[in-house]
Design a protein around this motif. Structure first.
Motif, short mmCIF file in Angstrom:
data_model
loop_
_atom_site.label_atom_id
_atom_site.label_comp_id
_atom_site.label_asym_id
_atom_site.label_seq_id
_atom_site.Cartn_x
_atom_site.Cartn_y
_atom_site.Cartn_z
N GLY A 136 67.83 -43.06 -67.32
CA GLY A 136 68.25 -42.07 -68.27
C GLY A 136 69.33 -42.28 -68.83
N ALA A 137 70.45 -42.95 -67.99
CA ALA A 137 71.74 -43.22 -68.42
C ALA A 137 71.59 -44.27 -69.60
CB ALA A 137 72.79 -43.74 -67.70
N HIS A 138 70.84 -45.30 -69.34
CA HIS A 138 70.57 -46.42 -70.42
C HIS A 138 69.99 -45.83 -71.50
CE1 HIS A 138 70.72 -50.33 -67.91
NE2 HIS A 138 70.15 -49.47 -66.99
N MET A 139 69.05 -45.09 -71.67
CA MET A 139 68.31 -44.50 -72.72
C MET A 139 69.51 -43.46 -73.39
SD MET A 139 65.70 -45.70 -73.06
CE MET A 139 65.09 -44.59 -74.42
N ALA A 140 70.26 -42.75 -72.91
CA ALA A 140 71.30 -41.94 -73.68
C ALA A 140 72.21 -42.87 -74.21
CB ALA A 140 71.99 -40.84 -72.65
N PHE A 141 72.57 -43.88 -73.46
CA PHE A 141 73.71 -45.06 -74.21
C PHE A 141 73.10 -45.36 -75.36
CE2 PHE A 141 75.71 -49.19 -74.03
CZ PHE A 141 77.06 -48.82 -74.13
N ALA A 142 71.72 -46.24 -75.08
CA ALA A 142 71.12 -46.86 -76.40
C ALA A 142 71.04 -45.48 -77.40
CB ALA A 142 69.70 -47.29 -76.11
N ASP A 143 70.48 -44.38 -77.22
CA ASP A 143 70.31 -43.34 -78.13
C ASP A 143 71.81 -43.14 -78.97
OD1 ASP A 143 68.39 -41.31 -79.41
OD2 ASP A 143 69.79 -40.23 -78.79
N THR A 144 72.85 -42.85 -78.47
CA THR A 144 74.01 -42.52 -78.76
C THR A 144 74.44 -43.93 -79.82
OG1 THR A 144 74.72 -41.34 -76.87
CG2 THR A 144 76.50 -42.12 -78.26
N LEU A 145 74.24 -45.17 -79.19
CA LEU A 145 74.73 -46.12 -80.18
C LEU A 145 73.91 -46.12 -81.38
CD1 LEU A 145 75.81 -49.13 -78.03
CD2 LEU A 145 77.43 -47.57 -79.36
N GLY A 146 72.57 -46.03 -81.50
CA GLY A 146 71.67 -46.07 -82.34
C GLY A 146 72.03 -45.00 -83.34
N ALA A 147 72.48 -43.72 -82.82
CA ALA A 147 72.68 -42.62 -83.82
C ALA A 147 73.79 -42.88 -84.63
CB ALA A 147 72.82 -41.43 -82.90
N VAL A 148 74.92 -43.51 -84.17
CA VAL A 148 76.04 -43.99 -84.51
C VAL A 148 75.90 -44.94 -85.99
CG1 VAL A 148 78.25 -45.11 -84.31
CG2 VAL A 148 77.69 -43.32 -82.62
N GLY A 149 75.33 -45.82 -85.54
CA GLY A 149 74.81 -47.04 -86.29
C GLY A 149 74.18 -46.41 -87.48
N THR A 150 73.01 -45.56 -87.10
CA THR A 150 71.97 -45.06 -88.16
C THR A 150 72.96 -44.12 -89.24
OG1 THR A 150 70.26 -44.90 -86.82
CG2 THR A 150 70.08 -43.50 -88.54
N PHE A 151 73.69 -43.24 -88.69
CA PHE A 151 74.55 -42.28 -89.32
C PHE A 151 75.55 -42.85 -90.45
CE2 PHE A 151 78.61 -40.06 -89.99
CZ PHE A 151 78.04 -38.93 -90.37
N LEU A 152 75.90 -44.13 -90.00
CA LEU A 152 76.94 -44.92 -90.63
C LEU A 152 76.11 -45.42 -91.88
CD1 LEU A 152 79.24 -46.39 -88.26
CD2 LEU A 152 79.85 -44.47 -89.80
N ASN A 153 74.88 -45.58 -91.98
CA ASN A 153 74.12 -46.22 -93.02
C ASN A 153 73.14 -45.25 -93.56
OD1 ASN A 153 74.06 -49.22 -92.73
ND2 ASN A 153 74.08 -48.75 -90.71
N LEU A 154 73.40 -44.06 -93.55
CA LEU A 154 72.53 -42.89 -94.19
C LEU A 154 73.16 -42.62 -95.50
CD1 LEU A 154 71.96 -39.98 -91.64
CD2 LEU A 154 70.39 -41.91 -92.53
N GLY A 155 72.46 -42.29 -96.55
CA GLY A 155 72.92 -41.86 -97.85
C GLY A 155 73.30 -40.57 -97.90
N PRO A 156 74.06 -40.17 -99.16
CA PRO A 156 74.49 -38.64 -99.32
C PRO A 156 73.61 -37.76 -98.95
CG PRO A 156 75.34 -40.25 -100.97
CD PRO A 156 74.25 -40.87 -100.07
N GLY A 157 73.74 -36.77 -98.17
CA GLY A 157 72.81 -35.80 -97.71
C GLY A 157 71.80 -36.15 -96.76
N GLN A 158 71.66 -37.35 -96.34
CA GLN A 158 70.57 -37.66 -95.27
C GLN A 158 71.11 -37.21 -94.11
OE1 GLN A 158 70.02 -42.16 -96.55
NE2 GLN A 158 68.06 -41.35 -97.18
N THR A 159 69.95 -36.99 -93.03
CA THR A 159 70.37 -36.93 -91.70
C THR A 159 69.29 -37.63 -90.86
OG1 THR A 159 68.97 -34.78 -91.67
CG2 THR A 159 71.02 -34.34 -92.23
N THR A 160 69.57 -37.51 -89.70
CA THR A 160 68.48 -38.34 -88.71
C THR A 160 68.60 -37.67 -87.35
OG1 THR A 160 68.04 -40.58 -87.64
CG2 THR A 160 70.52 -39.78 -87.82
N THR A 161 67.65 -37.80 -86.46
CA THR A 161 67.49 -37.56 -85.12
C THR A 161 66.52 -38.49 -84.42
OG1 THR A 161 67.21 -35.72 -83.61
CG2 THR A 161 65.79 -35.95 -85.45
#
Length: 67
Positions: free
Chosen positions: A32-57
């Protein structure tokens, strides 16, 4: 969990997480720690590539471990 983000850009996300405190009863890093780590990094990378007004989960995550 102690995740420490070291570097972030739209192309690269680098972080570290201690094993100590994130282990299963056998003393190894918990899946579960592996998955939380991967999800956190994925979210950070995705957030930095979103356009204005876009969100992700995360809607689906899975992993397989073979001993």
């Amino acid at each position: 969990m102690g995740i420490e983000v070291l570097e972030v850009s739209p192309e690269r996300s680098v972080a570290r997480m201690p094993v100590e405190g994130n282990t299963q009863p056998y003393g190894i890093l918990h899946g579960g720690a592996h998955m939380a780590f991967a999800d956190t990094l994925g979210a950070v990378g995705t957030f930095l590539n979103l356009g204005p007004g876009q969100t992700t989960t995360t809607t689906d995550s899975s992993t397989k471990f073979i001993a």
